[in-house]
Design a protein around this motif. Structure first.
Motif, PDB file in Angstrom:
ATOM      1  N   LEU A   1       0.829  -1.206   0.000  1.00 32.37           N
ATOM      2  CA  LEU A   1       0.000   0.000   0.000  1.00 32.37           C
ATOM      3  C   LEU A   1       0.866   1.260   0.000  1.00 32.37           C
ATOM      4  CD1 LEU A   1      -2.864   1.331   0.353  1.00 32.37           C
ATOM      5  CD2 LEU A   1      -2.480   1.152   2.829  1.00 32.37           C
ATOM      6  N   ILE A   2       1.949   1.224   0.768  1.00 27.22           N
ATOM      7  CA  ILE A   2       2.825   2.389   0.871  1.00 27.22           C
ATOM      8  C   ILE A   2       3.770   2.475  -0.325  1.00 27.22           C
ATOM      9  CG2 ILE A   2       4.575   3.539   2.269  1.00 27.22           C
ATOM     10  CD1 ILE A   2       1.741   3.481   3.496  1.00 27.22           C
ATOM     11  N   LYS A   3       4.470   1.378  -0.627  1.00 27.42           N
ATOM     12  CA  LYS A   3       5.501   1.402  -1.671  1.00 27.42           C
ATOM     13  C   LYS A   3       4.920   1.582  -3.077  1.00 27.42           C
ATOM     14  CE  LYS A   3       8.715  -1.390   1.051  1.00 27.42           C
ATOM     15  NZ  LYS A   3       9.405  -2.709   1.192  1.00 27.42           N
ATOM     16  N   SER A   4       3.692   1.130  -3.285  1.00 25.31           N
ATOM     17  CA  SER A   4       3.059   1.306  -4.604  1.00 25.31           C
ATOM     18  C   SER A   4       2.657   2.762  -4.857  1.00 25.31           C
ATOM     19  CB  SER A   4       1.812   0.423  -4.710  1.00 25.31           C
ATOM     20  OG  SER A   4       0.799   0.880  -3.814  1.00 25.31           O
ATOM     21  N   GLY A   5       2.652   3.550  -3.801  1.00 23.66           N
ATOM     22  CA  GLY A   5       2.217   4.938  -3.908  1.00 23.66           C
ATOM     23  C   GLY A   5       0.720   5.111  -3.791  1.00 23.66           C
ATOM     24  N   LEU A   6      -0.021   4.003  -3.595  1.00 22.94           N
ATOM     25  CA  LEU A   6      -1.481   4.089  -3.531  1.00 22.94           C
ATOM     26  C   LEU A   6      -1.948   4.921  -2.344  1.00 22.94           C
ATOM     27  CD1 LEU A   6      -4.281   3.306  -4.538  1.00 22.94           C
ATOM     28  CD2 LEU A   6      -4.096   1.166  -3.230  1.00 22.94           C
ATOM     29  N   SER A   7      -1.335   4.698  -1.181  1.00 22.27           N
ATOM     30  CA  SER A   7      -1.748   5.433   0.012  1.00 22.27           C
ATOM     31  C   SER A   7      -1.585   6.932  -0.178  1.00 22.27           C
ATOM     32  CB  SER A   7      -0.942   4.969   1.228  1.00 22.27           C
ATOM     33  OG  SER A   7      -1.294   5.712   2.381  1.00 22.27           O
ATOM     34  N   SER A   8      -0.411   7.378  -0.605  1.00 23.90           N
ATOM     35  CA  SER A   8      -0.169   8.812  -0.777  1.00 23.90           C
ATOM     36  C   SER A   8      -1.035   9.381  -1.901  1.00 23.90           C
ATOM     37  CB  SER A   8       1.312   9.068  -1.065  1.00 23.90           C
ATOM     38  OG  SER A   8       1.732   8.383  -2.238  1.00 23.90           O
ATOM     39  N   PHE A   9      -1.276   8.573  -2.944  1.00 26.84           N
ATOM     40  CA  PHE A   9      -2.111   9.022  -4.057  1.00 26.84           C
ATOM     41  C   PHE A   9      -3.545   9.269  -3.588  1.00 26.84           C
ATOM     42  CE2 PHE A   9      -4.905   7.938  -7.715  1.00 26.84           C
ATOM     43  CZ  PHE A   9      -4.544   8.992  -8.553  1.00 26.84           C
ATOM     44  N   LEU A  10      -4.126   8.316  -2.844  1.00 28.04           N
ATOM     45  CA  LEU A  10      -5.500   8.460  -2.359  1.00 28.04           C
ATOM     46  C   LEU A  10      -5.610   9.592  -1.341  1.00 28.04           C
ATOM     47  CD1 LEU A  10      -6.544   4.712  -1.945  1.00 28.04           C
ATOM     48  CD2 LEU A  10      -7.159   6.266  -3.800  1.00 28.04           C
ATOM     49  N   GLN A  11      -4.595   9.733  -0.497  1.00 26.33           N
ATOM     50  CA  GLN A  11      -4.613  10.821   0.478  1.00 26.33           C
ATOM     51  C   GLN A  11      -4.516  12.170  -0.228  1.00 26.33           C
ATOM     52  OE1 GLN A  11      -1.608  10.135   3.466  1.00 26.33           O
ATOM     53  NE2 GLN A  11      -2.485   8.173   4.088  1.00 26.33           N
ATOM     54  N   GLY A  12      -3.714  12.237  -1.283  1.00 24.09           N
ATOM     55  CA  GLY A  12      -3.588  13.474  -2.047  1.00 24.09           C
ATOM     56  C   GLY A  12      -4.891  13.892  -2.703  1.00 24.09           C
ATOM     57  N   LYS A  13      -5.724  12.910  -3.071  1.00 24.71           N
ATOM     58  CA  LYS A  13      -7.035  13.197  -3.663  1.00 24.71           C
ATOM     59  C   LYS A  13      -8.125  13.336  -2.596  1.00 24.71           C
ATOM     60  CE  LYS A  13      -8.275  10.994  -7.429  1.00 24.71           C
ATOM     61  NZ  LYS A  13      -8.331  12.072  -8.429  1.00 24.71           N
ATOM     62  N   GLN A  14      -7.726  13.287  -1.324  1.00 24.51           N
ATOM     63  CA  GLN A  14      -8.631  13.411  -0.175  1.00 24.51           C
ATOM     64  C   GLN A  14      -9.695  12.314  -0.167  1.00 24.51           C
ATOM     65  OE1 GLN A  14     -10.098  17.491  -0.365  1.00 24.51           O
ATOM     66  NE2 GLN A  14      -8.257  18.261   0.619  1.00 24.51           N
ATOM     67  N   LEU A  15      -9.306  11.138  -0.612  1.00 26.70           N
ATOM     68  CA  LEU A  15     -10.199   9.982  -0.609  1.00 26.70           C
ATOM     69  C   LEU A  15      -9.936   9.070   0.578  1.00 26.70           C
ATOM     70  CD1 LEU A  15     -10.033   9.034  -4.417  1.00 26.70           C
ATOM     71  CD2 LEU A  15     -11.664  10.545  -3.263  1.00 26.70           C
ATOM     72  N   LEU A  16      -8.713   9.069   1.071  1.00 26.53           N
ATOM     73  CA  LEU A  16      -8.297   8.209   2.178  1.00 26.53           C
ATOM     74  C   LEU A  16      -7.839   9.077   3.338  1.00 26.53           C
ATOM     75  CD1 LEU A  16      -7.611   5.315   3.241  1.00 26.53           C
ATOM     76  CD2 LEU A  16      -5.323   5.626   2.232  1.00 26.53           C
ATOM     77  N   LEU A  17      -8.258   8.721   4.534  1.00 25.49           N
ATOM     78  CA  LEU A  17      -7.900   9.472   5.736  1.00 25.49           C
ATOM     79  C   LEU A  17      -6.378   9.471   5.921  1.00 25.49           C
ATOM     80  CD1 LEU A  17      -9.409  10.914   8.117  1.00 25.49           C
ATOM     81  CD2 LEU A  17      -9.075   8.801   9.419  1.00 25.49           C
ATOM     82  N   ARG A  18      -5.832  10.641   6.171  1.00 27.25           N
ATOM     83  CA  ARG A  18      -4.388  10.756   6.369  1.00 27.25           C
ATOM     84  C   ARG A  18      -3.969  10.114   7.698  1.00 27.25           C
ATOM     85  NH1 ARG A  18      -1.916  14.201   2.857  1.00 27.25           N
ATOM     86  NH2 ARG A  18      -3.296  15.493   1.566  1.00 27.25           N
TER      87      ARG A  18
END
Length: 455
Positions: free
Chosen positions: A40-57
């Motif tokens: 989740l972290i290394k794929s960039g998915l977490s930061s990508f979703l957080q950047g779009k305000q879709l996933l809680l930081r």
């Protein structure tokens, strides 16, 4: 740590759990989930979703706060000011939560991951918009397998939305009866016959219901693919976007059609604006908010507002306004004060009651008392006691018996309310509050009070 409390609803997933320590909520990631979390972290998915305000930081912490043998990592999520539940949302809120979930599935597939569950309890409303908060719902994606959370998504999102769409009613009765999702066989029975003419309903409800009745399953399942999953998600997305439960109710369009004078509303706005400026603190609950006219005034004064009304259409209208105007400080919720959300879940501990979750600095109760006293036969003593339990400050309106709105309530019932007078109202509320200020609304007999709770 001695002061930690594991959240009673966080027991179903071995990947980790939520706990509270020193007044903050944390998430422990267990070793069994380490590979999925790292992806989740290394794929960039977490930061990508957080950047779009879709996933809680969240922030990562290397401290094993609970000294757990299963510990891999501790997360400190952005804190949610008020936790709400799907059965307290309006139709449009559940619809947006569903679309958010589908969008996250699509974006996750491109990063080699997928959601392993799809429940609205993974979503909260923050700053006027839905946000996905369960970091541990992501797992490595296998394109050869169908989406394991498809059935849960249908039962928890699609089915209540369909029922509300076809019956033009709120989602609350369905989600209160089936908090973990409406079974497909129940949905198929409740939907009207005309819904079968909709290809999406036919596929996701009636065909699914037919297949679920088969006692024997084929030993070999047809191969799935990434393209098939994309098509499924896109199809669900299209169906949900076309749904609505718009219908005129007794209280929708109250301010635009039912208020007798625009001048009256303007004068009342001046009074409320003045009283709001005299409040201490920044958190307000607006009880009986209707379409949120005065909630919006409070938000303009930099107050964080929880706007409560039992009318689903009113909350739909307010929620749409919050979205369209990017109002980040109002949380609209559907709630019947005569039947508020109770503690529920296993041992009544998984989900706290409405009263247990409310911690605000002030209550606003405009044009509400006569509905409780005459509409529901509550005594003024009961109302005063109830309101004093919310917050230390109160802005409240008394509508006298001579008012046309009270007369409408009395139209088809016997007047058994001799104590419903302004004098008795003030005497009763003085037992629990200090009356700081009272203002009569010009050209009416209505009075608005600012009160502070005794002790």
């Amino acid at each position: 740590m001695a002061d930690h409390i594991r959240h009673p609803a966080s027991y179903k997933d071995p990947s980790g759990f939520i706990f509270e320590a020193s007044g903050k909520f944390y998430r422990q990631v267990n070793k069994i989930y380490a590979g999925h979390y790292d992806l989740l972290i290394k794929s960039g998915l977490s930061s990508f979703l957080q950047g779009k305000q879709l996933l809680l930081r969240h922030e990562e912490m290397t401290e094993n706060i609970l000294d757990s043998d299963d510990w891999y990592l501790t997360l400190l999520p952005e804190q949610i000011p008020f936790i709400s539940y799907p059965y307290e949302w309006c139709f449009e809120q559940l619809k947006d939560a569903a679309l958010l979930t589908l969008e996250i599935v699509k974006l996750s597939i491109d990063k080699g991951m997928i959601l392993k569950d799809a429940t609205p309890y993974n979503v909260q409303f923050l700053n006027g918009r839905p946000v996905f908060m369960d970091t541990l719902s992501f797992e490595k994606y296998d394109p050869s397998l169908p989406w394991i959370a498809y059935r849960q998504f249908c039962e928890s999102f699609l089915f209540p939305l369909l029922l509300s769409h076809y019956h033009k009613t709120g989602i609350q009765p369905f989600l209160n009866s089936y908090p973990n999702g409406i079974p497909v066989n129940i949905t198929a029975k409740l939907l009207p016959w005309k819904s079968r003419l909709n290809p999406g309903v036919s596929l996701h409800v009636f065909l699914q219901n037919k297949l679920s009745k088969k006692t024997k399953r084929s030993a070999t399942a047809s191969s799935f693919s990434k393209n098939k999953l994309f098509n499924l998600i896109s199809h669900l997305d299209g169906i949900i976007r076309d749904l609505n439960n718009t219908d005129k109710t007794e209280w929708s369009n109250y301010y635009s059609e039912s208020i007798s004078s625009r001048e009256y509303l303007g004068k009342k706005k001046e009074i409320i604006t003045n009283l709001l400026q005299k409040l201490d603190g920044r958190k307000l609950i607006d009880l009986g908010a209707n379409e949120g006219f005065f909630s919006c005034i409070a938000a303009e004064k930099k107050l964080a507002v929880i706007a409560i009304d039992k009318d689903d259409q009113c909350i739909n209208i307010l929620y749409k306004k919050v979205k369209e105007e990017n109002i980040t400080s109002i949380l609209p919720l559907c709630m019947d004060l005569m039947n508020p959300s109770t503690a529920s879940g296993f041992a009544n501990n998984e989900r706290a009651s409405f009263g247990e979750r409310i911690h605000t600095d002030a209550v606003m109760a405009l044009a509400l008392v006569h509905h409780l006293a005459i509409g529901y036969n509550l005594s003024l003593s009961q109302i005063a006691e109830y309101l004093s339990g919310f917050s230390p400050q109160l802005i409240i309106e008394f509508v006298p018996k001579e008012d046309e709105k009270v007369q409408l309530l009395l139209q088809n019932k016997k007047d058994i309310y001799p104590e419903y007078t302004r004098e008795h109202f003030e005497n009763i509320f003085r037992q629990r509050f200090t009356l700081i200020e009272k203002v009569q609304v010009p050209d009416s007999d209505r009075i608005i009070y600012l009160m502070k709770r005794l002790n």
